[in-house]
Write a protein that holds these residues in place. Structure first.
Motif, PDB file in Angstrom:
ATOM      1  N   SER A  46      35.322  -6.701  50.477  1.00  0.00           N
ATOM      2  CA  SER A  46      35.121  -5.356  50.427  1.00  0.00           C
ATOM      3  C   SER A  46      35.325  -4.672  49.169  1.00  0.00           C
ATOM      4  O   SER A  46      34.524  -3.992  48.647  1.00  0.00           O
ATOM      5  N   ARG A  47      36.264  -5.245  48.387  1.00  0.00           N
ATOM      6  CA  ARG A  47      36.654  -4.658  47.097  1.00  0.00           C
ATOM      7  C   ARG A  47      35.702  -4.841  46.209  1.00  0.00           C
ATOM      8  O   ARG A  47      35.416  -4.242  45.376  1.00  0.00           O
ATOM      9  N   THR A  48      35.054  -6.182  46.146  1.00  0.00           N
ATOM     10  CA  THR A  48      34.298  -6.636  45.362  1.00  0.00           C
ATOM     11  C   THR A  48      32.883  -6.007  45.506  1.00  0.00           C
ATOM     12  O   THR A  48      32.171  -5.216  44.669  1.00  0.00           O
ATOM     13  N   GLU A  49      32.381  -5.571  46.683  1.00  0.00           N
ATOM     14  CA  GLU A  49      31.101  -4.961  47.208  1.00  0.00           C
ATOM     15  C   GLU A  49      31.457  -3.517  46.793  1.00  0.00           C
ATOM     16  O   GLU A  49      30.527  -2.825  46.072  1.00  0.00           O
ATOM     17  N   VAL A  50      32.493  -3.049  46.753  1.00  0.00           N
ATOM     18  CA  VAL A  50      33.058  -1.345  46.501  1.00  0.00           C
ATOM     19  C   VAL A  50      32.592  -1.389  44.858  1.00  0.00           C
ATOM     20  O   VAL A  50      31.980  -0.679  44.396  1.00  0.00           O
ATOM     21  N   ALA A  51      33.208  -2.344  43.952  1.00  0.00           N
ATOM     22  CA  ALA A  51      33.283  -2.418  42.742  1.00  0.00           C
ATOM     23  C   ALA A  51      31.610  -2.444  42.352  1.00  0.00           C
ATOM     24  O   ALA A  51      31.024  -1.887  41.243  1.00  0.00           O
ATOM     25  N   ILE A  52      30.770  -3.482  42.915  1.00  0.00           N
ATOM     26  CA  ILE A  52      29.352  -3.556  42.595  1.00  0.00           C
ATOM     27  C   ILE A  52      28.601  -2.344  42.756  1.00  0.00           C
ATOM     28  O   ILE A  52      27.910  -1.922  42.026  1.00  0.00           O
ATOM     29  N   ARG A  53      28.992  -1.743  44.164  1.00  0.00           N
ATOM     30  CA  ARG A  53      28.231  -0.380  44.372  1.00  0.00           C
ATOM     31  C   ARG A  53      28.533   0.718  43.317  1.00  0.00           C
ATOM     32  O   ARG A  53      27.467   1.328  42.794  1.00  0.00           O
ATOM     33  N   ARG A  54      29.888   0.722  42.768  1.00  0.00           N
ATOM     34  CA  ARG A  54      30.189   1.588  41.708  1.00  0.00           C
ATOM     35  C   ARG A  54      29.448   1.263  40.620  1.00  0.00           C
ATOM     36  O   ARG A  54      28.960   2.310  39.539  1.00  0.00           O
TER      37      ARG A  54
END
Length: 160
Positions: free
Chosen positions: A140-148
């Motif tokens: 989830s952290r990586t997904e949020v970072a990619i979306r950001r």
């Protein structure tokens, strides 16, 4: 590019190889990924009679009811001419309806009909499966970072 020893033809790398892989330019890799997602989405939505640009238009009208055609074009990265065709087709199919702007009568505002909302819901269920596939190897952290990161690119380069 090197030629194949027996045929004399040039080897075209598959996605993920050479400049189509980690050695590639970020802009190219983004475009390559977008093309793959769009093709998969087109195939996923085909039997519903919806294209990925139509899905984008329906999505934006659900999120922001009352948009003008020009607003829809800006939000979906489509030309006003393309959006005009999409809107005419969606209106003909009963998925959207036009109402005049309350102040600026020449501006046409578009909203989903119940039929359009039902169609979008069916499309969205399929697209969510594709989104799960895209994020399957991400925590989830990586997904949020990619979306950001992706949203930041759009916001930053929009100013150029």
């Amino acid at each position: 590019m090197p030629a194949s020893a027996d045929s004399g033809t040039v080897h075209v790398p598959a996605a993920g190889e050479g400049k189509r892989g980690e050695q590639g330019y970020l802009g190219y890799l983004l475009r390559q990924a977008h093309a793959a997602v769009r093709l998969t989405m087109e195939r996923t939505l085909a039997d519903l009679g919806v294209t990925s640009p139509q899905f984008a238009v329906l999505t934006m009208l659900k999120a922001y009811p009352g948009l003008s055609g020009a607003d829809v074009a800006r939000l979906t990265f489509l030309t006003p001419q393309t959006v005009g065709v999409i809107i005419r087709n969606l209106e003909r199919d009963g998925a959207i309806v036009m109402t005049p702007h309350p102040v600026h009568g020449r501006i046409q505002q578009w909203t989903l009909t119940p039929r359009g909302a039902t169609l979008l819901k069916a499309c969205r269920q399929r697209v969510l499966e594709l989104e799960k596939r895209l994020a399957q190897d991400l925590d989830s952290r990586t997904e949020v970072a990619i979306r950001r990161w992706l949203a930041g690119i759009a916001a930053d380069l929009q100013e150029d």
